[in-house]
Design a protein around this motif. Structure first.
Motif: not given
Length: 250
Positions: A172-188
């Motif tokens: 177990x790490x000593x910190x919380x973790x988090x999951x994120x999603x990256x999606x290419x910008x719809x408008x560059x």
């Protein structure tokens, strides 16, 4: 079994529900090719290998984990790239998606590698230390908004998906973790150049408590610096405002 190596930032997932949630999040967007970063003990990999019709690759630097995976997950044979993700070439010639429980000690560098490959990357679902994940997703005006927030959001939409507690890992790490999603910008986002954007953002946040005028004065003509926008601090500027400023730089 196998040993865990602190030098490689290894904290392996053991919570099957979290593995399934990551795969679910991944499947929210269609893809045909998938790259897993750091499969480690294969907790996530065993689900990914079952996805129908997907061309799969996994990138793993650790000799011991490569041998273990090939022995215990025969379906992975021929799909492993035995290298550091940071020093590998894109695993496919065509567009692909990235997933992983990213080693915490190089997680930011992994995202910058994904930014470098952005012409081919269709999306990414990744696990990070929670405070790092929050920085990627932060909006302007937030105290954790910074260089990684702006440079990632200039090219990708970032969505914070869910928390992962320490008990989901071994060790177990000593910190919380988090999951994120990256999606290419719809408008560059239009920028003068990637080099100018990186230079501007790093200079601005290097002195984040100062007015922007003082932090970036070497990058602009004196006449430009009279604009009231430069009275603000770096954390008060949106990603779009940083992008627009690149066209006014020397």
């Amino acid at each position: 079994m196998y040993t865990l190596k602190k030098s490689l930032g290894q904290h392996f997932l053991k919570d099957e529900n979290i593995c399934r949630k990551i795969v679910e999040a991944l499947q929210a967007q269609p893809f045909e090719r998938l790259v897993e970063v750091g499969p480690g003990g294969g907790a996530l990999t065993k689900y990914l290998l079952q996805l129908p019709g997907i061309d799969f690759r996994a990138v793993e630097i650790d000799d011991e984990k490569v041998a273990w995976l090939e022995k215990n997950l025969p379906a992975i044979l021929g799909k492993l790239i035995h290298q550091s993700f940071l020093h590998t070439d894109p695993p496919f010639d065509q567009p692909f998606t990235v997933v992983g429980n990213f080693p915490y000690n190089i997680s930011t560098e992994i995202v910058f590698k994904i930014i470098e490959w952005r012409a081919q990357v269709q999306g990414c679902v990744g696990m990070f230390q929670k405070e790092v994940a929050q920085r990627f997703a932060a909006v302007h005006g937030n105290k954790v908004y910074g260089v990684t927030s702006v440079l990632t959001q200039a090219f990708f939409d970032v969505e914070y998906l869910f928390d992962v507690p320490p008990g989901a890992f071994n060790p177990p790490p000593k910190v919380m973790s988090g999951v994120i999603r990256l999606t290419p910008r719809s408008v560059p986002l239009e920028i003068a150049s990637e080099r100018k954007l990186f230079n501007l953002v790093k200079s601005a946040f290097n002195q984040r408590r100062k007015q922007l005028r003082n932090a970036v004065k070497s990058l602009f003509d004196e006449s430009e610096l009279q604009d009231e926008l430069f009275n603000r601090r770096a954390e008060q500027l949106s990603v779009a405002e940083f992008a627009a400023l690149t066209f006014r730089m020397r």
